[in-house]
Design a protein around this motif. Structure first.
Motif, PDB file in Angstrom:
ATOM      1  N   ALA B  52      44.837 -27.220 -12.226  1.00  0.00           N
ATOM      2  CA  ALA B  52      44.121 -25.962 -12.014  1.00  0.00           C
ATOM      3  C   ALA B  52      43.442 -25.971 -10.646  1.00  0.00           C
ATOM      4  O   ALA B  52      43.439 -24.970  -9.921  1.00  0.00           O
ATOM      5  N   LEU B  53      42.886 -27.150 -10.294  1.00  0.00           N
ATOM      6  CA  LEU B  53      42.257 -27.267  -8.976  1.00  0.00           C
ATOM      7  C   LEU B  53      43.301 -27.177  -7.864  1.00  0.00           C
ATOM      8  O   LEU B  53      43.088 -26.517  -6.854  1.00  0.00           O
ATOM      9  N   TRP B  54      44.423 -27.820  -8.106  1.00  0.00           N
ATOM     10  CA  TRP B  54      45.485 -27.788  -7.099  1.00  0.00           C
ATOM     11  C   TRP B  54      46.003 -26.377  -6.900  1.00  0.00           C
ATOM     12  O   TRP B  54      46.330 -25.975  -5.798  1.00  0.00           O
ATOM     13  N   SER B  63      40.453 -19.054  -2.591  1.00  0.00           N
ATOM     14  CA  SER B  63      39.683 -19.692  -3.646  1.00  0.00           C
ATOM     15  C   SER B  63      38.258 -19.991  -3.214  1.00  0.00           C
ATOM     16  O   SER B  63      37.389 -20.185  -4.041  1.00  0.00           O
ATOM     17  N   PHE B  64      38.037 -20.042  -1.910  1.00  0.00           N
ATOM     18  CA  PHE B  64      36.669 -20.331  -1.475  1.00  0.00           C
ATOM     19  C   PHE B  64      35.858 -19.074  -1.205  1.00  0.00           C
ATOM     20  O   PHE B  64      34.675 -19.130  -1.004  1.00  0.00           O
ATOM     21  N   THR B  65      36.543 -17.923  -1.201  1.00  0.00           N
ATOM     22  CA  THR B  65      35.796 -16.694  -0.965  1.00  0.00           C
ATOM     23  C   THR B  65      35.409 -16.014  -2.257  1.00  0.00           C
ATOM     24  O   THR B  65      34.410 -15.314  -2.330  1.00  0.00           O
ATOM     25  N   THR B  71      33.077 -20.980  -9.001  1.00  0.00           N
ATOM     26  CA  THR B  71      32.417 -21.502 -10.199  1.00  0.00           C
ATOM     27  C   THR B  71      33.405 -22.298 -11.050  1.00  0.00           C
ATOM     28  O   THR B  71      33.109 -23.398 -11.516  1.00  0.00           O
ATOM     29  N   LEU B  72      34.595 -21.713 -11.219  1.00  0.00           N
ATOM     30  CA  LEU B  72      35.614 -22.380 -12.014  1.00  0.00           C
ATOM     31  C   LEU B  72      35.971 -23.727 -11.405  1.00  0.00           C
ATOM     32  O   LEU B  72      36.148 -24.719 -12.103  1.00  0.00           O
ATOM     33  N   PHE B  76      35.906 -27.161 -13.373  1.00  0.00           N
ATOM     34  CA  PHE B  76      37.085 -27.995 -13.590  1.00  0.00           C
ATOM     35  C   PHE B  76      36.849 -29.421 -13.102  1.00  0.00           C
ATOM     36  O   PHE B  76      37.330 -30.380 -13.705  1.00  0.00           O
ATOM     37  N   ARG B  77      36.109 -29.538 -12.021  1.00  0.00           N
ATOM     38  CA  ARG B  77      35.839 -30.883 -11.516  1.00  0.00           C
ATOM     39  C   ARG B  77      35.012 -31.676 -12.525  1.00  0.00           C
ATOM     40  O   ARG B  77      35.275 -32.854 -12.778  1.00  0.00           O
ATOM     41  N   TRP B  78      34.032 -31.007 -13.098  1.00  0.00           N
ATOM     42  CA  TRP B  78      33.219 -31.671 -14.125  1.00  0.00           C
ATOM     43  C   TRP B  78      34.067 -32.009 -15.353  1.00  0.00           C
ATOM     44  O   TRP B  78      33.947 -33.080 -15.938  1.00  0.00           O
ATOM     45  N   ALA B  79      34.943 -31.063 -15.713  1.00  0.00           N
ATOM     46  CA  ALA B  79      35.796 -31.289 -16.890  1.00  0.00           C
ATOM     47  C   ALA B  79      36.692 -32.509 -16.654  1.00  0.00           C
ATOM     48  O   ALA B  79      36.890 -33.337 -17.556  1.00  0.00           O
TER      49      ALA B  79
END
Lengths: 243, 708
Positions: B52-54, B63-65, B71-72, B76-79
Motif C-alpha cells: 500500500a505504501l509502495w 501522495s504527499f499533497t 494520514t493513511l 500503514f507504517r505503524w501497521a
C-alpha cells in the motif's frame, strides 16, 4: 464496481467447482478436529484464512497491475489488455465448468492437494483458532484455475484496493458452500448440484464477458476510467493513463 | 550431539542435524510448524501494508499533497510495525537461541550476522516510523526470517528422510514380547526389558524381537531382512534365529542370546549410523572451506555494508551487509556431501549392502581394478560332477547307477555332486535302503552287492590301495579332481569334477566390465585348474596363490589405481585388508566382519557392480552439489556486495539453494535395483552374439545356462 456482486455470485456458485479440491480439506478439518471442538467455528475460521490469502493475492495482483500500468503508460494499454485477458480466461473457465469445453488440466491439478495435505494435516488437526486459520491460509495458495482467473481480474483493476476487494468478494462467495461441505451435511441432491454447477458456470462466463467489454472500451477510449474510486486510489484518477 | 562445528552455519542446520540423533517429539515439530505458519500470516499482513505504501510511491507527487493519503501513509507504517514485531518474536527467537549457544561455545556463525542484519533493519525502520520520515524495511526483515525458516524446515525434513530407510528397519521389531517365566507363565513385557538367557514365545507370523536359539518347536523362517535373499529356511531346536526375521508358521520358544540393542537389526542400524559419522574426503574439504568461509563472509559483509552505507546511506548499508550474509550462508556447502552420502548409505542398506563409512563409498567410486577370490566368491564352493568316463569294458549306465547308489550313503560334497549328476542323466535308481554302505573317512565308500561283489567309490589312492587296476583309457593325468568307481578288481569309471560358477557370476563379470573395471581372479588352487575357469568368464587369472601372495599382488596392482578385493571374507582376510576397498560376500547377520569395508548380506555377486554404480552416482551427486554451492555462493556474493541484490531475494535464493542440494541428494534414495536377470541376460546376449567366436566352448551347464 458493477462486477462486485457478480464476482460474489461467481464465488458463491463457482465454489461448487472447487469442492473437488478444497472440499476434502474442509472435511478433514472437521474429521480431524479434537473432540468437543465447535465445527462451525472451525469451518468459518478456515474460510477466513482462505479469504485472507485470496485478498492478499488480490493486493499483489492489484499492485502489480498498477505498477505495470504506470510503467507502460502510453506504451501498452496494459490495464485494458489485462482486463481482456482475465475476461477471456474467466469465460474459458466458465465454459469448462459448464461442460461446454473439456477439462484440460483436471488430472494435473487433481493430484496436488494429496501432497499438500500431508503437512497441512498438522494445521488441520491443531486445536484452537490458529490451526484452522493457518490451514485456510495455506489452502488459499493451492493452485486453482478459478482463483487465477479472478486474480487476473483483480490485476486488471490496476489498483491495489480494488484488487483486494475483488478477491475479497470472491472469497466471501466461496464461504457458504465450503462451510456446508465441511459440516458434512448432504445439503443438495445430485440434480440440485448439477443445476448449481450450471448457474455458477454461466455466472463466471458473464463476469468474463463484462471484463472483456470493459477492456475493449478502455482500448477505444483510454481517457475514461471506468473504475470506481476508493480513497487510496484517488491519485490514480489524476494520473490515469493518457491524462 | 557431535555435529561438525564449522560446516553448519546456522542454528537451523545444527538443530536439524540433531533430529537425526534423537527423534524430535511430535509436539515440538507441530509447534514449530505452527510458529512458522503464524509468522507467515503476519508477514503477509506486513506485505499488504508495505505494498500500500509502495503504491503511493508509484505516484509520489500526489501522495504527499493529499492530506488523506498522508494520514493513511503514516497509519500503514505503524501497521507494518505492529505486524512485523510478532514475526521477530516467532522466528527470530529460535535463531537467537542458536546464536546464543554458538557465542557461548565461542563460535562464529552466519546466523549471528543474519540476526544482526534483521535487527538492524528493524531498528532503522522503527526509528523511521517514530520520526515519521525515512524508509521502512519491516517487510525485508520479516520475509528474510520467513524464507530462512522455511528453508531450514525443508532441510530438516530432507535430512530426516535420509534416515527413513533405517527407521523402517528398526521399526520392524515388535514393541512387546511374550516372556515365559520359570513356571511356564507367559507375560507381555516391553522388548527393552528382555535379558539374555530368558525364554520368549514367538507365534506364527511374528518377527523375532531379539537374537536367540530355538529351544522348542520348529518353523519356516523368512530371513530376507538379514540375508537379502527371499529364501525360506527350516529351523528347529538349537538353531539360531535373528531379530527382524519372520517366523512364518511355528509356535516357538527361544532363548535370548542377544537382547535389545545388541541383536542383529540394532547392530545393522548402529553400523550404518556409525558409518555416517566418519567424514569423507569431500566433506573434509567442504568443512575446511566453511571454516575459513564464515569469518571471511563476515568481513566482506561489513566492508560492503560500510561502503554502500557511505555511498547510499545507512539503510542501504544495512541491507547490503544482510544480503551478503544471506547469500553466502554455507548451508548448501556443508550439506552437499553428508546429505548425499547418508542417503546412499541408507539406500545401500536397503539393498543388503553395508559400507563401513562414507569414505569407503568414495573410495569404491574411484576403484579401477577389481580382484575376485575364486572359491566361494566366483564359484559356489560346491564341486560339480562334469563328466563320467567309463572303462571300455563297462556299461556306462551301470557304472553311474552303482556310483549313485554308493554316493547316496554319504553327505560329502563330492558324493552329493555325483547324486546330482545322475539326476541330471535321469538314471533309473536302484533302492539303496537295504544296502549297507561302509564309509572310509577321507578316502571313499564301499559296499557289497550280490551281483558285483565288493564295489568301491573313492580317490585314486583309495582304489589303488584296495588293489584295483586302472585301465589305460581311464588313466589320464587330469588337473581336475577325480573320483573312481570300481568292482571286480578293476576301476570301471571315473568322474571328473569342476567348480561350479555362481549362476550370476558371468552376468556380474559382464556388468563389472561394463563399468570399465579391470578384473583379476586370484586363487590358491593349482593354476591349470583355475585358468580355464577364468577364461570362461573372461578374467585374467592367477593360481597357486597363498593368502600372502594375494596381498603382495594387490600391493603391486595398487600402484596403478584403487583396487577392490571381493572375497568371502573367510580365508582371504589379509587380501581384503590390503586392498583399498575390501568387499566381503555373504556376511549375513555377521555384518561387522572386520577386514571388509563393504559387506554384502547375500552371496549375490551382482551386488558388487551395483555397489560400484551406486558409489559412483553418489560421488557424482556430491560433486554436483559442491559445484552448485560454490558457484552459487561466489556469484551471489559478488552481486550482493555491490548492492545489487535485495535481501528478500537473497533469502529466497538461500532457501532454494539448500532445497536444491537436499532434493538432488535424495534422488539417491531411488537408485534403481539391478536389472532382473532376464532383462540383463537378453541385453548381454545381444552383445555376446557378436563376440561368440572368441568365447571358448564351455562344458559347465551352469555357465552355459547363464550364457543362454
Amino acid at each position: 464496481m458493477i462486477e462486485l456482486p457478480l464476482i460474489l455470485l461467481g464465488g458463491l456458485l463457482g465454489s461448487a467447482h472447487c469442492l473437488g479440491m478444497c472440499g476434502p480439506l474442509a472435511i478433514s478439518l472437521s474429521a480431524g478436529a479434537p473432540p468437543g471442538a465447535n465445527h462451525i467455528n472451525r469451518q468459518l475460521i478456515f474460510g477466513v484464512g482462505r479469504i485472507f490469502t485470496y485478498t492478499f493475492c488480490g493486493a499483489i495482483a492489484g499492485f502489480s497491475g498498477a505498477w505495470l500500468t504506470k510503467r507502460s503508460s502510453g506504451f501498452v494499454q496494459s490495464q485494458a489488455t489485462l482486463a481482456i485477458f482475465a475476461g477471456t480466461l474467466l469465460v474459458l473457465m466458465g465454459l469448462v465448468t459448464a461442460g461446454v469445453l473439456p477439462r484440460p488440466f483436471y488430472r494435473l491439478l487433481g493430484g496436488l492437494p494429496c501432497g499438500a495435505s500431508s503437512w497441512l494435516k498438522t494445521y488441520l488437526s491443531a486445536p484452537g483458532w490458529s490451526g484452522p486459520l493457518l490451514a485456510g491460509l495455506f489452502t488459499g495458495f493451492i493452485p486453482c484455475g478459478l482463483v487465477y482467473a479472478f486474480l487476473l481480474k483483480a490485476g486488471s483493476t490496476a489498483n491495489m484496493g480494488q484488487g483486494m476487494l475483488t478477491m475479497l468478494a470472491f472469497g466471501i462467495g466461496t464461504i457458504p458452500l465450503m462451510v456446508l461441505v465441511g459440516y458434512g451435511g448432504q445439503f443438495l441432491s445430485l440434480v440440485g448440484r448439477a443445476h448449481l454447477f450450471r448457474i455458477a458456470a454461466w455466472c463466471i462466463v458473464v463476469t468474463g464477458v463484462i471484463s472483456i467489454a470493459r477492456g475493449a472500451v478502455q482500448f477505444s477510449a483510454p481517457n475514461e476510467t471506468a473504475t470506481a474510486i476508493c480513497p487510496l486510489c484517488e491519485p490514480i484518477k489524476a494520473e490515469a493513463p493518457g491524462s | 550431539m557431535d555435529v561438525p562445528e564449522a560446516s553448519y552455519c546456522c542454528s537451523g542446520c545444527r538443530s536439524v542435524a540433531g533430529v537425526l540423533e534423537s527423534e524430535q517429539e511430535e509436539g515440538d515439530a507441530a509447534n514449530g510448524l505452527l510458529r512458522l505458519g503464524l509468522a507467515i500470516f503476519f508477514t503477509m499482513n506486513v506485505m499488504v501494508f508495505t505494498m500500500a505504501l509502495w503504491s503511493q510511491d508509484i505516484y509520489p507527487a500526489d501522495s504527499f499533497t493529499n492530506p488523506l493519503a498522508e494520514t493513511l501513509r503514516s497509519l500503514f507504517r505503524w501497521a507494518s510495525l505492529v505486524f512485523a514485531l510478532p514475526v521477530l518474536y516467532l522466528l527470530g527467537g529460535p535463531i537467537a537461541r542458536g546464536v546464543w549457544q554458538a557465542i557461548r561455545s565461542r563460535r562464529l556463525t552466519t546466523d549471528l550476522m543474519i540476526l544482526a542484519g534483521v535487527v538492524a533493519a528493524y531498528c532503522y525502520s522503527l526509528v523511521s516510523v517514530l520520526r515519521d520520515e525515512g524508509h521502512i524495511y519491516f517487510e525485508v526483515g520479516a520475509m528474510v526470517m520467513v524464507f530462512v525458516s522455511i528453508g531450514r524446515w525443508l532441510e530438516a525434513k530432507g535430512k530426516h528422510r535420509t534416515g527413513a530407510s533405517l527407521d523402517a528397519l528398526a521399526n520392524l521389531l515388535p514393541a512387546t514380547v511374550r516372556r515365559v517365566d520359570d513356571h511356564g507363565h507367559i507375560s507381555e513385557v516391553p522388548r527393552e526389558k528382555v535379558r539374555t538367557g530368558e525364554i520368549l514365545r514367538v507365534l506364527p507370523g511374528e518377527r523375532f524381537p531379539v537374537d536367540g536359539i530355538i529351544t522348542q518347536g520348529r518353523a519356516t523362517v523368512d530371513e530376507q531382512i538379514v540375508t537379502g535373499e527371499s529364501v525360506q529356511v527350516e529351523k528347529s531346536a538349537c538353531m539360531n534365529v535373528y531379530s527382524g526375521t519372520l517366523n512364518l508358521d511355528g509356535d516357538l520358544r527361544i532363548e535370548v542370546i542377544a537382547a535389545d540393542g545388541k541383536e542383529t537389526i540394532s547392530r545393522i542400524v548402529d553400523m550404518v549410523r556409525a558409518a555416517r559419522s566418519v567424514k569423507g574426503r569431500h566433506e573434509k574439504i567442504a568443512d575446511r572451506i566453511a571454516a575459513v568461509f564464515i569469518p571471511l563472509v563476515c568481513v566482506i559483509a561489513m566492508v560492503a555494508g560500510w561502503r554502500q552505507g557511505q555511498i547510499a546511506g545507512l539503510d542501504q548499508g544495512i541491507l547490503t551487509a544482510l544480503s551478503v550474509v544471506l547469500i553466502a550462508c554455507p548451508c548448501a556447502l556443508g550439506m552437499a556431501t553428508p546429505m548425499a552420502v547418508w542417503t546412499a548409505l541408507g539406500r545401500a542398506a536397503q539393498g543388503g549392502l553395508f559400507f563401513r563409512s562414507g569414505v569407503v563409498m568414495e573410495r569404491l567410486a574411484g576403484v579401477r581394478i577389481a580382484c575376485f577370490d575364486k572359491t566361494g566368491t566366483l564359484t559356489t564352493g560346491k564341486p560339480l560332477a562334469s563328466e563320467l568316463h567309463a572303462a571300455l569294458s563297462a556299461d556306462r549306465e551301470q557304472v553311474l547307477e552303482i556310483a549313485t547308489l554308493l554316493a547316496k550313503g554319504s553327505i560329502h560334497s563330492l558324493s552329493q555332486a555325483i547324486v546330482d549328476y545322475s539326476h541330471g542323466q535321469s538314471i533309473s535308481e536302484s533302492d539303496s535302503s537295504n544296502t549297507e554302505i561302509e564309509t572310509w573317512p577321507g578316502q571313499g565308500l564301499s559296499c557289497d552287492l550280490p551281483e558285483f561283489g565288493r564295489v568301491v567309490l573313492g580317490s585314486r589312492r583309495f582304489v589303488e590301495e584296495l588293489g584295483l587296476s586302472l585301465p589305460p583309457e581311464l588313466d589320464q593325468d587330469s588337473s581336475a579332481q577325480q573320483v573312481f568307481v570300481g568292482w571286480d578288481d578293476c576301476v570301471q569309471g571315473v568322474f571328473g569334477f569342476c567348480e561350479q560358477l555362481r549362476p550370476e557370476a558371468a552376468l556380474a563379470i559382464y556388468e563389472c566390465k561394463g563399468l570399465g573395471l579391470e578384473l583379476h581372479l586370484f586363487s590358491g588352487d593349482e593354476g591349470d585348474r583355475v585358468v580355464p575357469l577364468g577364461e570362461q568368464v573372461g578374467v585374467s587369472t592367477k593360481g597357486n596363490m597363498l593368502p600372502e601372495d594375494k596381498a603382495i599382488s594387490l600391493s603391486t596392482l595398487k600402484k596403478r589405481g584403487l583396487v577392490a578385493m571381493v572375497g568371502d571374507g573367510l580365508n582371504d582376510a589379509p587380501a581384503l585388508a590390503t586392498a583399498d576397498v575390501g568387499v566381503a560376500l555373504g556376511c549375513g547377520a555377521d555384518v561387522s566382519r572386520d577386514a571388509a569395508g563393504v559387506c554384502l548380506l547375500t552371496d549375490d555377486l551382482r551386488r558388487f557392480p551395483w555397489a560400484v554404480g551406486l558409489a559412483r552416482q553418489t560421488v557424482r551427486i556430491v560433486k554436483q552439489n559442491l559445484f552448485w554451492a560454490f558457484a552459487y555462493n561466489s556469484i551471489g556474493i559478488g552481486l550482493a556486495a555491490t548492492g545489487r541484490l535485495n535481501p528478500i531475494w537473497a533469502a529466497l535464493a538461500m532457501a532454494t539453494s539448500s532445497i536444491l542440494v537436499v532434493s538432488n541428494s535424495l534422488r539417491l534414495a531411488h537408485y534403481s535395483e539391478p536389472q532382473s536377470v532376464d532383462t540383463a541376460m537378453s541385453e548381454r546376449n545381444s552383445v555376446a552374439v557378436t563376440q561368440r567366436p572368441r568365447e571358448s566352448v564351455n562344458p559347465q551347464p551352469e555357465l552355459a545356462e547363464a550364457l543362454l
